[in-house]
Design a protein around this motif. Structure first.
Motif, short mmCIF file in Angstrom:
data_model
loop_
_atom_site.label_atom_id
_atom_site.label_comp_id
_atom_site.label_asym_id
_atom_site.label_seq_id
_atom_site.Cartn_x
_atom_site.Cartn_y
_atom_site.Cartn_z
N VAL A 1 -42.91 -2.21 48.63
CA VAL A 1 -43.43 -3.55 48.85
C VAL A 1 -42.39 -4.60 48.45
CG1 VAL A 1 -45.27 -5.18 48.21
CG2 VAL A 1 -45.78 -2.72 48.37
N ALA A 2 -42.06 -5.48 49.39
CA ALA A 2 -41.23 -6.64 49.08
C ALA A 2 -42.14 -7.70 48.47
CB ALA A 2 -40.56 -7.17 50.33
N LEU A 3 -41.75 -8.24 47.33
CA LEU A 3 -42.57 -9.20 46.59
C LEU A 3 -42.06 -10.61 46.82
CD1 LEU A 3 -42.60 -7.19 43.25
CD2 LEU A 3 -44.36 -7.16 45.05
N ASP A 4 -42.94 -11.50 47.27
CA ASP A 4 -42.54 -12.90 47.43
C ASP A 4 -42.21 -13.54 46.08
OD1 ASP A 4 -42.77 -12.75 50.15
OD2 ASP A 4 -44.43 -14.17 50.32
N TYR A 5 -42.84 -13.04 45.00
CA TYR A 5 -42.50 -13.55 43.67
C TYR A 5 -42.72 -12.46 42.63
CZ TYR A 5 -41.75 -17.24 40.10
OH TYR A 5 -41.27 -18.01 39.08
N THR A 6 -43.96 -12.16 42.29
CA THR A 6 -44.27 -11.21 41.23
C THR A 6 -45.07 -10.03 41.79
OG1 THR A 6 -46.32 -12.38 40.70
CG2 THR A 6 -44.33 -13.03 39.48
N PRO A 7 -45.16 -8.92 41.03
CA PRO A 7 -45.92 -7.77 41.51
C PRO A 7 -47.43 -7.96 41.47
CG PRO A 7 -44.78 -7.24 39.44
CD PRO A 7 -44.41 -8.63 39.81
N TRP A 8 -47.88 -8.98 40.78
CA TRP A 8 -49.32 -9.26 40.70
C TRP A 8 -49.58 -10.71 41.04
CZ3 TRP A 8 -52.22 -5.08 40.24
CH2 TRP A 8 -51.67 -3.95 39.65
N VAL A 9 -50.71 -10.95 41.65
CA VAL A 9 -51.21 -12.30 41.88
C VAL A 9 -52.61 -12.32 41.30
CG1 VAL A 9 -51.80 -14.08 43.56
CG2 VAL A 9 -49.81 -12.60 43.95
N PHE A 10 -52.88 -13.29 40.42
CA PHE A 10 -54.15 -13.34 39.70
C PHE A 10 -55.01 -14.50 40.16
CE2 PHE A 10 -51.25 -11.43 36.44
CZ PHE A 10 -51.78 -10.15 36.53
N GLY A 11 -56.29 -14.27 40.07
CA GLY A 11 -57.27 -15.32 40.27
C GLY A 11 -58.05 -15.49 38.98
N TRP A 12 -58.73 -16.63 38.87
CA TRP A 12 -59.53 -16.93 37.69
C TRP A 12 -60.83 -17.54 38.14
CZ3 TRP A 12 -61.40 -21.50 35.44
CH2 TRP A 12 -61.90 -21.36 34.14
N ASN A 13 -61.90 -17.19 37.41
CA ASN A 13 -63.22 -17.72 37.73
C ASN A 13 -63.89 -18.15 36.43
OD1 ASN A 13 -66.07 -17.86 38.23
ND2 ASN A 13 -65.73 -16.69 40.11
N ALA A 14 -64.44 -19.35 36.41
CA ALA A 14 -65.08 -19.88 35.20
C ALA A 14 -66.26 -19.04 34.76
CB ALA A 14 -65.52 -21.33 35.43
N ALA A 15 -66.84 -18.26 35.67
CA ALA A 15 -67.98 -17.40 35.31
C ALA A 15 -67.56 -16.25 34.40
CB ALA A 15 -68.66 -16.86 36.57
N THR A 16 -66.30 -15.83 34.49
CA THR A 16 -65.75 -14.78 33.62
C THR A 16 -64.44 -15.29 33.02
OG1 THR A 16 -64.68 -13.77 35.52
CG2 THR A 16 -66.81 -12.84 34.87
N PRO A 17 -64.52 -16.28 32.12
CA PRO A 17 -63.32 -17.00 31.68
C PRO A 17 -62.33 -16.19 30.87
CG PRO A 17 -65.20 -17.65 30.36
CD PRO A 17 -65.73 -16.77 31.47
N ASN A 18 -62.74 -15.07 30.29
CA ASN A 18 -61.82 -14.26 29.49
C ASN A 18 -60.89 -13.41 30.35
OD1 ASN A 18 -62.76 -15.06 26.93
ND2 ASN A 18 -64.46 -13.63 27.09
N LEU A 19 -61.27 -13.19 31.60
CA LEU A 19 -60.56 -12.23 32.44
C LEU A 19 -59.87 -12.89 33.62
CD1 LEU A 19 -63.27 -9.44 32.60
CD2 LEU A 19 -61.20 -9.45 31.20
N LEU A 20 -58.79 -12.29 34.01
CA LEU A 20 -58.14 -12.61 35.27
C LEU A 20 -58.42 -11.45 36.21
CD1 LEU A 20 -54.76 -13.71 33.73
CD2 LEU A 20 -56.40 -15.22 34.86
N ILE A 21 -58.46 -11.71 37.50
CA ILE A 21 -58.65 -10.64 38.46
C ILE A 21 -57.43 -10.58 39.37
CG2 ILE A 21 -60.00 -12.03 40.06
CD1 ILE A 21 -61.59 -9.29 40.52
N SER A 22 -56.88 -9.39 39.51
CA SER A 22 -55.66 -9.23 40.31
C SER A 22 -55.99 -9.19 41.79
CB SER A 22 -54.95 -7.94 39.91
OG SER A 22 -55.62 -6.82 40.46
N HIS A 23 -54.95 -9.30 42.59
CA HIS A 23 -55.10 -9.22 44.04
C HIS A 23 -55.62 -7.85 44.49
CE1 HIS A 23 -51.14 -7.46 43.40
NE2 HIS A 23 -51.28 -6.88 44.58
#
Length: 174
Positions: A69-91
Protein backbone atom coordinates in the motif's frame (compact mmCIF):
# COMPACT_ATOMS: atom_id res chain seq x y z
CA UNK A 1 -6.21 -12.03 9.27
CA UNK A 2 -9.16 -13.83 7.68
CA UNK A 3 -9.12 -17.63 7.86
CA UNK A 4 -9.41 -17.94 4.08
CA UNK A 5 -6.26 -15.81 3.73
CA UNK A 6 -4.34 -17.95 6.22
CA UNK A 7 -5.31 -21.14 4.36
CA UNK A 8 -4.22 -19.69 1.01
CA UNK A 9 -0.80 -18.76 2.44
CA UNK A 10 -0.19 -22.41 3.30
CA UNK A 11 -1.47 -23.63 -0.06
CA UNK A 12 0.45 -21.11 -2.24
CA UNK A 13 3.47 -19.87 -0.25
CA UNK A 14 5.51 -18.29 -3.07
CA UNK A 15 3.18 -15.86 -4.84
CA UNK A 16 5.06 -12.67 -5.81
CA UNK A 17 4.12 -9.40 -4.14
CA UNK A 18 2.25 -6.65 -5.94
CA UNK A 19 3.31 -2.98 -5.93
CA UNK A 20 1.73 0.18 -7.30
CA UNK A 21 -1.92 -0.92 -7.29
CA UNK A 22 -3.29 -0.04 -3.87
CA UNK A 23 -3.04 3.19 -1.89
CA UNK A 24 -4.51 4.78 1.22
CA UNK A 25 -5.55 8.42 0.87
CA UNK A 26 -5.63 11.12 3.54
CA UNK A 27 -9.36 10.51 4.10
CA UNK A 28 -8.83 6.83 4.94
CA UNK A 29 -10.14 5.51 1.62
CA UNK A 30 -8.55 2.62 -0.21
CA UNK A 31 -7.74 3.37 -3.85
CA UNK A 32 -7.10 0.78 -6.55
CA UNK A 33 -5.00 2.41 -9.27
CA UNK A 34 -6.32 5.80 -8.16
CA UNK A 35 -10.01 4.89 -8.04
CA UNK A 36 -11.76 4.84 -4.65
CA UNK A 37 -12.80 1.35 -3.53
CA UNK A 38 -16.54 1.85 -3.15
CA UNK A 39 -17.55 -1.76 -2.54
CA UNK A 40 -18.01 -1.91 1.23
CA UNK A 41 -17.25 -5.65 1.47
CA UNK A 42 -13.98 -5.27 -0.42
CA UNK A 43 -12.92 -2.25 1.66
CA UNK A 44 -13.66 -4.18 4.87
CA UNK A 45 -11.76 -7.25 3.58
CA UNK A 46 -8.72 -5.08 2.82
CA UNK A 47 -8.97 -3.50 6.27
CA UNK A 48 -9.16 -6.85 8.09
CA UNK A 49 -6.04 -8.05 6.29
CA UNK A 50 -3.99 -4.83 6.52
CA UNK A 51 -0.57 -5.46 8.10
CA UNK A 52 3.00 -4.27 8.03
CA UNK A 53 6.31 -6.01 7.54
CA UNK A 54 9.65 -5.67 9.31
CA UNK A 55 10.71 -2.89 6.89
CA UNK A 56 7.73 -0.73 7.89
CA UNK A 57 5.93 -1.34 4.62
CA UNK A 58 2.15 -1.70 4.87
CA UNK A 59 0.30 -4.25 2.79
CA UNK A 60 -2.99 -6.01 2.26
CA UNK A 61 -2.65 -9.79 2.42
CA UNK A 62 -4.86 -10.80 -0.53
CA UNK A 63 -4.94 -14.55 -0.23
CA UNK A 64 -1.36 -15.71 -0.81
CA UNK A 65 -0.28 -12.35 -2.30
CA UNK A 66 0.93 -9.26 -0.50
CA UNK A 67 -0.41 -6.11 -2.12
CA UNK A 68 1.74 -3.27 -0.84
CA UNK A 69 0.00 0.00 0.00
CA UNK A 70 1.29 3.44 -1.00
CA UNK A 71 0.42 5.85 1.82
CA UNK A 72 -0.61 9.42 1.05
CA UNK A 73 0.64 10.33 4.54
CA UNK A 74 0.37 7.86 7.45
CA UNK A 75 -0.52 4.16 7.77
CA UNK A 76 -3.64 5.01 9.76
CA UNK A 77 -6.41 7.54 9.36
CA UNK A 78 -8.53 8.13 12.46
CA UNK A 79 -11.99 9.42 13.08
CA UNK A 80 -13.45 10.74 16.31
CA UNK A 81 -17.00 10.79 17.62
CA UNK A 82 -18.23 12.73 20.67
CA UNK A 83 -20.41 9.73 21.60
CA UNK A 84 -17.23 7.71 22.35
CA UNK A 85 -14.79 10.49 23.29
CA UNK A 86 -12.07 8.26 24.77
CA UNK A 87 -11.56 6.31 21.55
CA UNK A 88 -10.43 6.95 18.03
CA UNK A 89 -11.63 4.70 15.24
CA UNK A 90 -9.28 3.78 12.43
CA UNK A 91 -10.09 3.62 8.74
CA UNK A 92 -10.18 -0.18 9.18
CA UNK A 93 -12.77 0.01 11.98
CA UNK A 94 -10.37 -0.72 14.85
CA UNK A 95 -10.66 1.35 18.00
CA UNK A 96 -7.57 2.72 19.71
CA UNK A 97 -6.32 5.12 22.38
CA UNK A 98 -4.19 8.21 21.86
CA UNK A 99 -0.71 8.43 23.40
CA UNK A 100 0.42 11.77 21.92
CA UNK A 101 -0.55 14.22 19.20
CA UNK A 102 1.36 16.29 16.66
CA UNK A 103 0.59 19.22 14.40
CA UNK A 104 2.63 19.55 11.23
CA UNK A 105 3.53 22.75 9.40
CA UNK A 106 0.41 22.40 7.24
CA UNK A 107 -1.95 22.17 10.21
CA UNK A 108 -2.58 18.43 9.94
CA UNK A 109 -3.31 16.74 13.28
CA UNK A 110 -1.51 13.42 13.73
CA UNK A 111 -2.18 11.11 16.63
CA UNK A 112 0.16 8.43 17.96
CA UNK A 113 -1.94 5.52 19.21
CA UNK A 114 -1.72 1.92 20.29
CA UNK A 115 -1.97 1.01 16.57
CA UNK A 116 0.66 3.54 15.46
CA UNK A 117 0.70 7.01 13.98
CA UNK A 118 -2.30 8.24 12.07
CA UNK A 119 -3.80 11.35 10.58
CA UNK A 120 -7.05 12.67 11.97
CA UNK A 121 -9.52 12.70 9.08
CA UNK A 122 -10.16 16.28 8.02
CA UNK A 123 -13.94 15.83 8.36
CA UNK A 124 -13.45 15.25 12.11
CA UNK A 125 -11.24 18.28 12.77
CA UNK A 126 -14.25 20.53 13.36
CA UNK A 127 -15.87 18.02 15.73
CA UNK A 128 -12.64 17.69 17.69
CA UNK A 129 -11.73 21.39 17.66
CA UNK A 130 -13.31 22.06 21.08
CA UNK A 131 -11.04 19.36 22.55
CA UNK A 132 -7.86 20.90 21.16
CA UNK A 133 -6.12 23.66 23.10
CA UNK A 134 -3.13 25.12 21.29
CA UNK A 135 -0.59 27.59 22.58
CA UNK A 136 0.60 30.83 21.00
CA UNK A 137 2.57 29.11 18.24
CA UNK A 138 -0.54 27.02 17.31
CA UNK A 139 1.55 23.83 17.27
CA UNK A 140 1.92 22.99 20.97
CA UNK A 141 -0.82 22.33 23.46
CA UNK A 142 -3.15 19.58 24.63
CA UNK A 143 -5.82 17.39 23.14
CA UNK A 144 -8.59 16.10 25.42
CA UNK A 145 -10.15 12.82 24.32
CA UNK A 146 -12.77 12.03 26.93
CA UNK A 147 -10.95 11.35 30.19
CA UNK A 148 -7.55 11.22 28.47
CA UNK A 149 -5.49 14.32 27.70
CA UNK A 150 -2.40 14.08 25.52
CA UNK A 151 0.27 16.62 24.71
CA UNK A 152 0.39 18.15 21.23
CA UNK A 153 3.87 18.62 19.75
CA UNK A 154 5.10 20.23 16.54
CA UNK A 155 6.43 17.99 13.77
CA UNK A 156 7.60 18.45 10.21
CA UNK A 157 5.63 16.43 7.67
CA UNK A 158 8.87 15.24 6.04
CA UNK A 159 9.99 13.69 9.38
CA UNK A 160 6.86 11.64 10.15
CA UNK A 161 7.72 8.43 8.27
CA UNK A 162 11.24 8.15 9.68
CA UNK A 163 10.20 9.06 13.21
CA UNK A 164 7.40 6.49 13.27
CA UNK A 165 9.26 3.82 11.29
CA UNK A 166 7.10 3.29 8.22
CA UNK A 167 7.70 3.41 4.48
CA UNK A 168 5.02 5.42 2.67
CA UNK A 169 6.12 4.28 -0.80
CA UNK A 170 6.97 0.57 -0.78
CA UNK A 171 8.81 -0.83 -3.76
CA UNK A 172 10.16 -4.24 -4.62
CA UNK A 173 13.68 -2.91 -3.94
CA UNK A 174 12.94 -2.01 -0.29
Amino acid sequence: MDEVVLRSLVRWPDVPACYGWLSLDRSGRWRLQGDVVRHRGLAEFIGRNYLNDEAGQWFFQNGPQRVYVALDYTPWVFGWNAATPNLLISHTGRTTNARAAFVDEHGALLIDTDLGIGLLASQDLVALSDQLQLGDDLRRGTLALGERTVLVHPIQAAEVAARFHFNPSPTSQA
